[in-house]
Write a protein that holds these residues in place. Structure first.
Motif, PDB file in Angstrom:
ATOM      1  N   PHE A  68      53.605   5.484 -13.571  1.00 36.37           N
ATOM      2  CA  PHE A  68      53.717   6.841 -14.112  1.00 36.37           C
ATOM      3  C   PHE A  68      54.439   6.786 -15.454  1.00 36.37           C
ATOM      4  O   PHE A  68      55.498   6.181 -15.575  1.00 36.37           O
ATOM      5  CB  PHE A  68      54.476   7.744 -13.135  1.00 36.37           C
ATOM      6  CG  PHE A  68      53.771   7.925 -11.822  1.00 36.37           C
ATOM      7  CD1 PHE A  68      52.807   8.906 -11.657  1.00 36.37           C
ATOM      8  CD2 PHE A  68      54.043   7.079 -10.757  1.00 36.37           C
ATOM      9  CE1 PHE A  68      52.135   9.054 -10.463  1.00 36.37           C
ATOM     10  CE2 PHE A  68      53.376   7.221  -9.545  1.00 36.37           C
ATOM     11  CZ  PHE A  68      52.417   8.213  -9.402  1.00 36.37           C
ATOM     12  N   ASP A  69      53.869   7.463 -16.441  1.00 41.97           N
ATOM     13  CA  ASP A  69      54.419   7.479 -17.794  1.00 41.97           C
ATOM     14  C   ASP A  69      55.021   8.826 -18.150  1.00 41.97           C
ATOM     15  O   ASP A  69      54.609   9.867 -17.639  1.00 41.97           O
ATOM     16  CB  ASP A  69      53.307   7.209 -18.817  1.00 41.97           C
ATOM     17  CG  ASP A  69      52.952   5.747 -18.940  1.00 41.97           C
ATOM     18  OD1 ASP A  69      53.383   4.943 -18.093  1.00 41.97           O
ATOM     19  OD2 ASP A  69      52.210   5.411 -19.891  1.00 41.97           O
ATOM     20  N   ALA A  70      55.984   8.758 -19.077  1.00 44.47           N
ATOM     21  CA  ALA A  70      56.459   9.918 -19.846  1.00 44.47           C
ATOM     22  C   ALA A  70      57.365  10.865 -19.078  1.00 44.47           C
ATOM     23  O   ALA A  70      57.652  11.956 -19.564  1.00 44.47           O
ATOM     24  CB  ALA A  70      55.289  10.695 -20.447  1.00 44.47           C
ATOM     25  N   GLY A  71      57.835  10.503 -17.909  1.00 44.00           N
ATOM     26  CA  GLY A  71      58.768  11.314 -17.160  1.00 44.00           C
ATOM     27  C   GLY A  71      60.193  10.816 -17.372  1.00 44.00           C
ATOM     28  O   GLY A  71      60.452  10.031 -18.280  1.00 44.00           O
ATOM     29  N   PRO A  72      61.090  11.266 -16.487  1.00 44.66           N
ATOM     30  CA  PRO A  72      60.813  12.199 -15.400  1.00 44.66           C
ATOM     31  C   PRO A  72      60.662  13.629 -15.893  1.00 44.66           C
ATOM     32  O   PRO A  72      61.126  13.986 -16.966  1.00 44.66           O
ATOM     33  CB  PRO A  72      62.035  12.053 -14.492  1.00 44.66           C
ATOM     34  CG  PRO A  72      63.143  11.603 -15.398  1.00 44.66           C
ATOM     35  CD  PRO A  72      62.485  10.779 -16.464  1.00 44.66           C
ATOM     36  N   GLY A  73      59.993  14.425 -15.034  1.00 48.69           N
ATOM     37  CA  GLY A  73      59.794  15.830 -15.332  1.00 48.69           C
ATOM     38  C   GLY A  73      60.085  16.681 -14.122  1.00 48.69           C
ATOM     39  O   GLY A  73      60.600  16.195 -13.110  1.00 48.69           O
ATOM     40  N   LYS A  74      59.703  17.924 -14.190  1.00 46.94           N
ATOM     41  CA  LYS A  74      60.041  18.866 -13.118  1.00 46.94           C
ATOM     42  C   LYS A  74      59.380  18.514 -11.781  1.00 46.94           C
ATOM     43  O   LYS A  74      59.893  18.864 -10.718  1.00 46.94           O
ATOM     44  CB  LYS A  74      59.653  20.286 -13.536  1.00 46.94           C
ATOM     45  CG  LYS A  74      58.153  20.494 -13.760  1.00 46.94           C
ATOM     46  CD  LYS A  74      57.838  21.920 -14.178  1.00 46.94           C
ATOM     47  CE  LYS A  74      56.358  22.127 -14.458  1.00 46.94           C
ATOM     48  NZ  LYS A  74      55.495  21.817 -13.295  1.00 46.94           N
ATOM     49  N   ASP A  75      58.222  17.849 -11.833  1.00 48.42           N
ATOM     50  CA  ASP A  75      57.497  17.525 -10.608  1.00 48.42           C
ATOM     51  C   ASP A  75      57.833  16.143 -10.049  1.00 48.42           C
ATOM     52  O   ASP A  75      57.330  15.775  -8.988  1.00 48.42           O
ATOM     53  CB  ASP A  75      55.987  17.600 -10.853  1.00 48.42           C
ATOM     54  CG  ASP A  75      55.519  19.005 -11.189  1.00 48.42           C
ATOM     55  OD1 ASP A  75      56.139  19.962 -10.683  1.00 48.42           O
ATOM     56  OD2 ASP A  75      54.556  19.144 -11.964  1.00 48.42           O
ATOM     57  N   THR A  76      58.669  15.386 -10.745  1.00 53.24           N
ATOM     58  CA  THR A  76      58.967  14.031 -10.291  1.00 53.24           C
ATOM     59  C   THR A  76      59.661  14.000  -8.930  1.00 53.24           C
ATOM     60  O   THR A  76      59.337  13.131  -8.106  1.00 53.24           O
ATOM     61  CB  THR A  76      59.788  13.283 -11.353  1.00 53.24           C
ATOM     62  OG1 THR A  76      59.088  13.328 -12.604  1.00 53.24           O
ATOM     63  CG2 THR A  76      59.990  11.820 -10.958  1.00 53.24           C
ATOM     64  N   PHE A  92      57.861   3.336 -12.942  1.00 55.47           N
ATOM     65  CA  PHE A  92      58.031   4.521 -13.778  1.00 55.47           C
ATOM     66  C   PHE A  92      58.428   4.106 -15.195  1.00 55.47           C
ATOM     67  O   PHE A  92      59.508   3.552 -15.401  1.00 55.47           O
ATOM     68  CB  PHE A  92      59.108   5.441 -13.197  1.00 55.47           C
ATOM     69  CG  PHE A  92      58.685   6.175 -11.963  1.00 55.47           C
ATOM     70  CD1 PHE A  92      58.271   7.508 -12.031  1.00 55.47           C
ATOM     71  CD2 PHE A  92      58.702   5.556 -10.719  1.00 55.47           C
ATOM     72  CE1 PHE A  92      57.888   8.196 -10.893  1.00 55.47           C
ATOM     73  CE2 PHE A  92      58.315   6.241  -9.573  1.00 55.47           C
ATOM     74  CZ  PHE A  92      57.901   7.566  -9.662  1.00 55.47           C
ATOM     75  N   PHE A  93      57.555   4.378 -16.164  1.00 60.42           N
ATOM     76  CA  PHE A  93      57.846   4.127 -17.570  1.00 60.42           C
ATOM     77  C   PHE A  93      58.414   5.417 -18.155  1.00 60.42           C
ATOM     78  O   PHE A  93      57.685   6.377 -18.413  1.00 60.42           O
ATOM     79  CB  PHE A  93      56.575   3.691 -18.297  1.00 60.42           C
ATOM     80  CG  PHE A  93      56.071   2.342 -17.863  1.00 60.42           C
ATOM     81  CD1 PHE A  93      56.514   1.186 -18.489  1.00 60.42           C
ATOM     82  CD2 PHE A  93      55.174   2.232 -16.805  1.00 60.42           C
ATOM     83  CE1 PHE A  93      56.064  -0.064 -18.080  1.00 60.42           C
ATOM     84  CE2 PHE A  93      54.715   0.990 -16.393  1.00 60.42           C
ATOM     85  CZ  PHE A  93      55.164  -0.164 -17.030  1.00 60.42           C
ATOM     86  N   LEU A  94      59.719   5.435 -18.359  1.00 59.29           N
ATOM     87  CA  LEU A  94      60.440   6.670 -18.657  1.00 59.29           C
ATOM     88  C   LEU A  94      60.664   6.871 -20.148  1.00 59.29           C
ATOM     89  O   LEU A  94      60.917   5.924 -20.898  1.00 59.29           O
ATOM     90  CB  LEU A  94      61.801   6.664 -17.950  1.00 59.29           C
ATOM     91  CG  LEU A  94      61.781   6.452 -16.429  1.00 59.29           C
ATOM     92  CD1 LEU A  94      63.201   6.525 -15.884  1.00 59.29           C
ATOM     93  CD2 LEU A  94      60.876   7.476 -15.736  1.00 59.29           C
ATOM     94  N   LEU A  95      60.593   8.143 -20.559  1.00 60.50           N
ATOM     95  CA  LEU A  95      60.936   8.548 -21.918  1.00 60.50           C
ATOM     96  C   LEU A  95      62.412   8.906 -21.981  1.00 60.50           C
ATOM     97  O   LEU A  95      62.935   9.579 -21.091  1.00 60.50           O
ATOM     98  CB  LEU A  95      60.117   9.772 -22.331  1.00 60.50           C
ATOM     99  CG  LEU A  95      58.732   9.560 -22.941  1.00 60.50           C
ATOM    100  CD1 LEU A  95      58.084  10.916 -23.190  1.00 60.50           C
ATOM    101  CD2 LEU A  95      58.805   8.759 -24.227  1.00 60.50           C
ATOM    102  N   GLY A  96      63.076   8.470 -23.044  1.00 58.89           N
ATOM    103  CA  GLY A  96      64.509   8.724 -23.155  1.00 58.89           C
ATOM    104  C   GLY A  96      64.849  10.162 -23.497  1.00 58.89           C
ATOM    105  O   GLY A  96      65.411  10.917 -22.705  1.00 58.89           O
ATOM    106  N   LYS A  97      64.462  10.598 -24.696  1.00 60.85           N
ATOM    107  CA  LYS A  97      64.809  11.931 -25.169  1.00 60.85           C
ATOM    108  C   LYS A  97      64.100  12.997 -24.350  1.00 60.85           C
ATOM    109  O   LYS A  97      62.906  12.892 -24.078  1.00 60.85           O
ATOM    110  CB  LYS A  97      64.413  12.060 -26.644  1.00 60.85           C
ATOM    111  CG  LYS A  97      64.821  13.358 -27.298  1.00 60.85           C
ATOM    112  CD  LYS A  97      64.382  13.358 -28.756  1.00 60.85           C
ATOM    113  CE  LYS A  97      64.777  14.649 -29.443  1.00 60.85           C
ATOM    114  NZ  LYS A  97      64.321  14.678 -30.859  1.00 60.85           N
TER     115      LYS A  97
END
Length: 258
Positions: A68-76, A92-97
């Motif tokens: 999964f890319d670009a999280g975490p988000g509200k649905d994680t 999980f490939f996570l985005l920092g900012k």
């Protein structure tokens, strides 16, 4: 620009173009999961496949990695509930900012529940368009942010849009990061239809595959239970990316793609 802040049509067009480059003729040398395992065997490695999550040997089992890319988000959190219930571990490939910084408790939960925590840069800028110093900043800031939460720096990264060049490879090597691409994508940035997302992944699934999804889009997390159930029926064993390579290891700077 963070991926969720980009106009959807812009995101879709950019990623479609990237997929065409990445999946049909990237000039960079890549290593498949099977080749990584074979190389470890030929080198006489005494390492054995990981056994923490069921003792899966991907030379014997039909393995596939869910990422999964670009999280975490509200649905994680909902996604993590699903993975826990179905006894599946993902990468999980996570985005920092706006993601790691916004959801530190979720990042901690991802790590605590046995998933692989990896790096998807700080702000989702195309790395191949940046200077060496800018590439280093994009990756190292996320490395530090994740380590601050989990106590461990990632060993894997995924470049936004799959864009790679020699500078990206060199900085990745310097920071101890292997580069991980994919073999199956649902293009879930372009639809909220969970059934369509599921069918696209099922159509592309294959042994030693790496599935790319995004846990920040509305249709994706609801599609995951059906993807897992059907692939299990087909005899697949779900593993993290490091498990897929065992007894080989993800070497810093190297590009891994099924």
């Amino acid at each position: 620009m963070p991926v969720e802040a980009m106009p959807k049509r812009t995101v879709a067009a950019a990623i479609v173009a990237a997929l065409a480059l990445t999946l049909t003729g990237c000039s960079m040398e890549t290593t498949s999961p099977g080749a990584a395992r074979d190389q470890a065997g030929k080198a006489g490695s005494d390492a054995k496949p990981l056994t923490a999550h069921g003792g899966v040997d991907c030379d014997e089992a039909k393995c596939i990695a869910l990422t999964f890319d670009a999280g975490p988000g509200k649905d994680t959190p909902q996604l993590l509930d699903t993975l826990k219930a179905k006894k599946v571990h993902a990468t999980f490939f996570l985005l920092g900012k706006n993601h790691v910084l916004k959801h530190p408790d979720v990042v901690r939960r991802i790590a605590d529940e046995g998933h692989e925590v990896a790096n998807h840069t700080w702000s989702h800028r195309r790395l191949d368009e940046l200077s060496t110093d800018e590439i280093r900043d994009e990756l190292s800031r996320t490395q530090d942010a994740i380590a601050e939460i989990t106590g461990r720096k990632p060993t894997l990264m995924r470049p936004p849009q799959g864009r790679i060049n020699d500078d990206v490879t060199e900085v990745s090597r310097e920071l101890g990061l292997a580069q991980v691409l994919w073999s199956a994508t649902a293009k879930d940035y372009s639809t909220t239809d969970s059934e369509l997302i599921k069918s696209r992944i099922l159509d592309q699934a294959g042994r030693d595959g790496i599935i790319l999804l995004h846990d920040i889009y509305d249709g994706t997390v609801p599609a995951v239970p059906g993807i897992i159930d059907e692939l299990k029926k087909r005899g697949y064993a779900f593993v993290t990316v490091p498990e897929l390579l065992e007894p080989g290891k993800a070497n810093p700077g190297e590009v891994y793609r099924p």
